[in-house]
Design an enzyme around this catalytic site. Structure first.
Site, PDB file in Angstrom:
ATOM      1  N   TRP A 167      -2.975  18.488  15.477  1.00  0.00           N
ATOM      2  CA  TRP A 167      -3.177  19.625  16.383  1.00  0.00           C
ATOM      3  C   TRP A 167      -2.285  20.814  16.059  1.00  0.00           C
ATOM      4  CZ3 TRP A 167       1.697  20.059  17.999  1.00  0.00           C
ATOM      5  CH2 TRP A 167       2.441  18.899  18.265  1.00  0.00           C
ATOM      6  N   LYS A 191     -12.616  14.565  12.095  1.00  0.00           N
ATOM      7  CA  LYS A 191     -12.165  14.091  13.410  1.00  0.00           C
ATOM      8  C   LYS A 191     -10.995  15.002  13.814  1.00  0.00           C
ATOM      9  CE  LYS A 191      -9.792  11.686  16.486  1.00  0.00           C
ATOM     10  NZ  LYS A 191      -9.297  12.751  17.363  1.00  0.00           N
ATOM     11  N   SER A 245       1.041  11.817  12.108  1.00  0.00           N
ATOM     12  CA  SER A 245       2.323  11.113  12.183  1.00  0.00           C
ATOM     13  C   SER A 245       2.386   9.927  11.218  1.00  0.00           C
ATOM     14  CB  SER A 245       2.534  10.616  13.615  1.00  0.00           C
ATOM     15  OG  SER A 245       1.528   9.698  13.939  1.00  0.00           O
ATOM     16  N   GLU A 267      -0.704  12.774   4.706  1.00  0.00           N
ATOM     17  CA  GLU A 267       0.296  13.853   4.793  1.00  0.00           C
ATOM     18  C   GLU A 267       1.015  13.642   6.117  1.00  0.00           C
ATOM     19  OE1 GLU A 267       0.859  15.830   2.435  1.00  0.00           O
ATOM     20  OE2 GLU A 267      -0.975  15.762   1.260  1.00  0.00           O
ATOM     21  N   CYS A 302       5.369  20.385  10.454  1.00  0.00           N
ATOM     22  CA  CYS A 302       5.876  19.195   9.764  1.00  0.00           C
ATOM     23  C   CYS A 302       6.986  19.533   8.772  1.00  0.00           C
ATOM     24  CB  CYS A 302       4.743  18.456   9.077  1.00  0.00           C
ATOM     25  SG  CYS A 302       3.772  19.523   8.056  1.00  0.00           S
ATOM     26  N   GLU A 401      12.170  13.236  13.823  1.00  0.00           N
ATOM     27  CA  GLU A 401      11.342  14.439  13.835  1.00  0.00           C
ATOM     28  C   GLU A 401      11.023  14.760  15.290  1.00  0.00           C
ATOM     29  OE1 GLU A 401       7.213  14.195  12.525  1.00  0.00           O
ATOM     30  OE2 GLU A 401       7.560  16.069  11.474  1.00  0.00           O
TER      31      GLU A 401
HETATM   32  P1  NAP Z   1      -1.011  11.853  15.278  1.00  0.00           P
HETATM   33  O1  NAP Z   1      -0.795  11.306  16.618  1.00  0.00           O
HETATM   34  O2  NAP Z   1      -0.721  11.029  14.111  1.00  0.00           O
HETATM   35  O3  NAP Z   1      -2.499  12.381  15.271  1.00  0.00           O
HETATM   36  C1  NAP Z   1      -3.115  12.899  14.118  1.00  0.00           C
HETATM   37  C2  NAP Z   1      -4.582  12.616  14.157  1.00  0.00           C
HETATM   38  O4  NAP Z   1      -4.793  11.208  14.117  1.00  0.00           O
HETATM   39  C3  NAP Z   1      -5.294  13.110  15.436  1.00  0.00           C
HETATM   40  O5  NAP Z   1      -6.582  13.562  15.099  1.00  0.00           O
HETATM   41  C4  NAP Z   1      -5.366  11.841  16.264  1.00  0.00           C
HETATM   42  O6  NAP Z   1      -6.405  11.840  17.239  1.00  0.00           O
HETATM   43  C5  NAP Z   1      -5.644  10.814  15.182  1.00  0.00           C
HETATM   44  N1  NAP Z   1      -5.344   9.441  15.586  1.00  0.00           N
HETATM   45  C6  NAP Z   1      -4.595   8.998  16.639  1.00  0.00           C
HETATM   46  N2  NAP Z   1      -4.598   7.657  16.688  1.00  0.00           N
HETATM   47  C7  NAP Z   1      -5.335   7.229  15.639  1.00  0.00           C
HETATM   48  C8  NAP Z   1      -5.693   5.943  15.148  1.00  0.00           C
HETATM   49  N3  NAP Z   1      -5.284   4.823  15.737  1.00  0.00           N
HETATM   50  N4  NAP Z   1      -6.448   5.876  14.029  1.00  0.00           N
HETATM   51  C9  NAP Z   1      -6.851   6.988  13.389  1.00  0.00           C
HETATM   52  N5  NAP Z   1      -6.573   8.241  13.839  1.00  0.00           N
HETATM   53  C10 NAP Z   1      -5.809   8.356  14.936  1.00  0.00           C
HETATM   54  O7  NAP Z   1      -0.130  13.155  15.009  1.00  0.00           O
HETATM   55  P2  NAP Z   1      -0.101  14.502  15.827  1.00  0.00           P
HETATM   56  O8  NAP Z   1       0.664  14.222  17.064  1.00  0.00           O
HETATM   57  O9  NAP Z   1      -1.458  15.070  15.939  1.00  0.00           O
HETATM   58  O10 NAP Z   1       0.715  15.476  14.843  1.00  0.00           O
HETATM   59  C11 NAP Z   1       2.058  15.465  14.763  1.00  0.00           C
HETATM   60  C12 NAP Z   1       2.524  14.679  13.548  1.00  0.00           C
HETATM   61  O11 NAP Z   1       1.816  15.035  12.375  1.00  0.00           O
HETATM   62  C13 NAP Z   1       3.951  14.957  13.226  1.00  0.00           C
HETATM   63  O12 NAP Z   1       4.608  13.764  12.923  1.00  0.00           O
HETATM   64  C14 NAP Z   1       3.897  15.860  11.992  1.00  0.00           C
HETATM   65  O13 NAP Z   1       4.979  15.884  11.169  1.00  0.00           O
HETATM   66  C15 NAP Z   1       2.698  15.374  11.297  1.00  0.00           C
HETATM   67  N6  NAP Z   1       2.145  16.439  10.490  1.00  0.00           N
HETATM   68  C16 NAP Z   1       2.245  16.335   9.131  1.00  0.00           C
HETATM   69  C17 NAP Z   1       1.742  17.323   8.316  1.00  0.00           C
HETATM   70  C18 NAP Z   1       1.819  17.241   6.821  1.00  0.00           C
HETATM   71  O14 NAP Z   1       1.167  17.981   6.142  1.00  0.00           O
HETATM   72  N7  NAP Z   1       2.574  16.357   6.249  1.00  0.00           N
HETATM   73  C19 NAP Z   1       1.107  18.423   8.893  1.00  0.00           C
HETATM   74  C20 NAP Z   1       1.005  18.494  10.271  1.00  0.00           C
HETATM   75  C21 NAP Z   1       1.527  17.469  11.056  1.00  0.00           C
HETATM   76  P3  NAP Z   1      -6.088  12.183  18.786  1.00  0.00           P
HETATM   77  O15 NAP Z   1      -5.614  13.580  18.803  1.00  0.00           O
HETATM   78  O16 NAP Z   1      -7.394  11.997  19.449  1.00  0.00           O
HETATM   79  O17 NAP Z   1      -5.032  11.209  19.228  1.00  0.00           O
END
Ligand code: NAP
Ligand code: MG
Length: 500
Positions: A167, A191, A245, A267, A302, A401
């Protein structure tokens, strides 16, 4: 582009048609169960819309549709130059709707509309154009197999690819993944994160208008634990490109191992350092970059440089300059008003998590020089930019983080100590170094364990450079540059015996 005025943006908000349905086979459809999830504004606290809460059955329908379209060859076998033309037209259409998409992104995420219009949409369009152009330039190889055979190393589209989006940069990350996967001829399923479905659903409307065949792109909205897991476990999905994450990244590897060993590229998170070496005389450039990297997107980035290592004898000066520049240049307020460059956090749940970390850090007694509290501005989820100094090495401030507007400045006695501490993390996404000496730049960039090291400016490289993390920050591949195309292709060897 010049920014619209707040009055003009309010008009766009008032006239906004908010997309709510999933997109399968070129049509907007409700979830088969009829269930919905509310989309809450982080700016007003009010409901923006109810969007489709898809389930396993919707994922199955989308995968079947994507497979059928892929096998038909209507996109996968289209000449790459023709695919390129359609994707370039798609980029033009998105660009023409920059204001609408930027406003929608800001309404949904609480990001400053000025950033959405001047950074997120243009960067996304730039990525789409870059990868579109690469569609007819991705060569294979010949192997040195001798005179009696011909070994061709070719790259083929995978088939059905799923892109799971976070997000924090929804529109940009969607385009980072959509562009190379489509350029290579795959059919894709996006998704979006449940906090930010809107810009992705609007984006796909323009895909059809640009001439992408129906069913080449699907968008499945709904909870990650249901839709994300169903994609991860589906035998018909050949690859998943994920940004999010580390915790969910691990789950995707599990799903793959329990199903069809689909290719997984991750990522993930970070705890990125900034290092100011002891030769830097004028600190102002480093100070402004430290603020930008820490507080851009309210710290929900991130690559946020949340551990800033400064020579001990310059630390107090650095911190003073940071606070002064923060007060002068960072304007906090309704993110839909283009005068402000600092918006809200994404959701009430995330706001509470970040505030809990903040309260814990304050309770532990680390020195804090500004911020430390939520801000009441209308009903938005604002947290004041917060700077700690010299937190203890094992505190959350140094290890975890936090994904919010909390950063730390740490005094060090030597460049070597700075690099050693910079590397004292389980993550390895990005690092920034400031120096006036070319040799130091090279030497210390090599010493830091991170996927990207930028010198004298905080950045993630550009579209021509691969972006991905080392250690727990990434797995299996990178976004951007030609490397992104490797995520969405498989290597095939074709070997011809010339003597038989
Ligand atoms: P997240 O909770 O991992 O969610 C990311 C995506 O995964 C969302 O679309 C989420 O859907 C989905 N998801 C959740 N549970 C899942 C499951 N069991 N199986 C498959 N997909 C699932 O992370 P976030 O809170 O959106 O983002 C923050 C994190 O992302 C931070 O840790 C950040 O560092 C990392 N990030 C990394 C980068 C990079 O390029 N390395 C870039 C941006 C963010 P829902 O929203 O419906 O739960
Ligand atoms: Mg939202």
């Amino acid at each position: 582009m010049s920014l619209p005025t707040y009055a003009e943006i309010k008009k766009v908000v008032d006239g906004m048609q908010i997309p709510t349905k999933a997109f399968i086979g070129g049509k907007f459809v409700s979830a088969l169960s009829g269930k919905t999830i509310p989309s809450m504004s982080p700016i007003t606290g009010e409901k923006l819309a109810d969007f489709a809460a898809c389930g396993k059955e919707d994922v199955d329908a989308a995968v079947k549709c994507a497979q059928k379209v892929f096998n038909s060859g209507v996109w996968s076998k289209m000449h790459p130059t023709e695919r390129k033309k359609i994707l370039l037209k798609y980029a033009d259409l998105i660009e023409q709707h920059t204001v609408e998409l930027g406003v929608l992104e800001s309404m949904d995420s609480g990001k400053p509309v000025s950033d959405c219009i001047t950074i997120d949409v243009p960067e996304g369009v730039h990525a789409l154009r870059w990868h579109a152009e690469y569609a007819d330039k991705n060569y294979g190889l010949f192997s040195p197999s001798g005179d009696s055979s011909v070994g061709m190393i070719t790259k083929e589209a995978i088939g059905v690819v799923a892109c799971i989006i976070p997000w924090n940069f929804p529109l940009m990350t969607t385009l980072w993944k959509l562009a190379p996967s489509l350029a290579e001829g795959n059919s894709i399923i996006i998704k979006p994160a449940s906090n930010t479905t809107l810009s992705t659903l609007r984006l796909v409307e323009y895909a059809t208008e640009a001439g992408l065949p129906e069913g080449v792109i699907q968008v499945i909205t709904g909870s990650g634990s249901i839709v994300g897991e169903a994609l991860g476990m589906h035998e018909g999905v050949g690859a998943i490109s994920f940004t999010g994450s580390t915790e969910i990244g691990r789950k995707l590897l599990e799903y793959s191992s329990k199903s069809n060993l689909k290719k997984i590229v991750l990522e993930l998170g970070g705890k990125s350092p900034m290092v100011i070496l002891d030769d830097v005389k004028d600190l102002s450039n480093a100070v402004n970059n430290a603020l930008f990297s820490s507080f851009w997107n309210s710290g929900q980035s991130c690559t946020a440089n949340s551990r800033i290592f400064v020579p001990e004898n310059r630390k107090e000066e650095f911190v003073e300059l940071m606070v002064a520049s923060l007060n002068e240049t960072w304007k906090i307020g309704n993110p839909l008003n283009p005068e402000f460059n600092y918006g809200t956090l994404i959701s009430e749940a995330h706001f509470k998590t970040v505030m809990a970390h903040m309260d814990q850090a304050i309770k532990e007694g680390h020195r804090m020089v500004c911020g430390g509290k939520a801000l009441t501005i209308e009903k938005g989820l604002f947290i004041a930019p917060t700077i700690f100094v010299d937190p203890t090495p094992n505190s959350d401030l140094m290890k975890t983080e936090l994904f919010g507007p909390i950063t730390s400045v740490i005094g060090v006695k030597s460049n070597e100590e700075a690099i050693e501490k910079a590397n004292d993390t389980e993550y390895g996404l990005q690092a920034t170094i400031f120096t006036e000496d070319l040799r130091s730049a090279h030497k210390y960039a090599r010493a830091i364990k991170a996927g990207t090291v930028s010198i004298n400016r905080y950045c993630e490289g550009d579209i021509t450079t691969p972006f991905g993390g080392l250690k727990m920050s990434g797995f299996g591949g990178q976004d951007n540059a030609a490397a992104a195309h490797d995520q969405y292709t498989e290597v095939k060897t074709i070997f011809i015996d010339l003597d038989a």
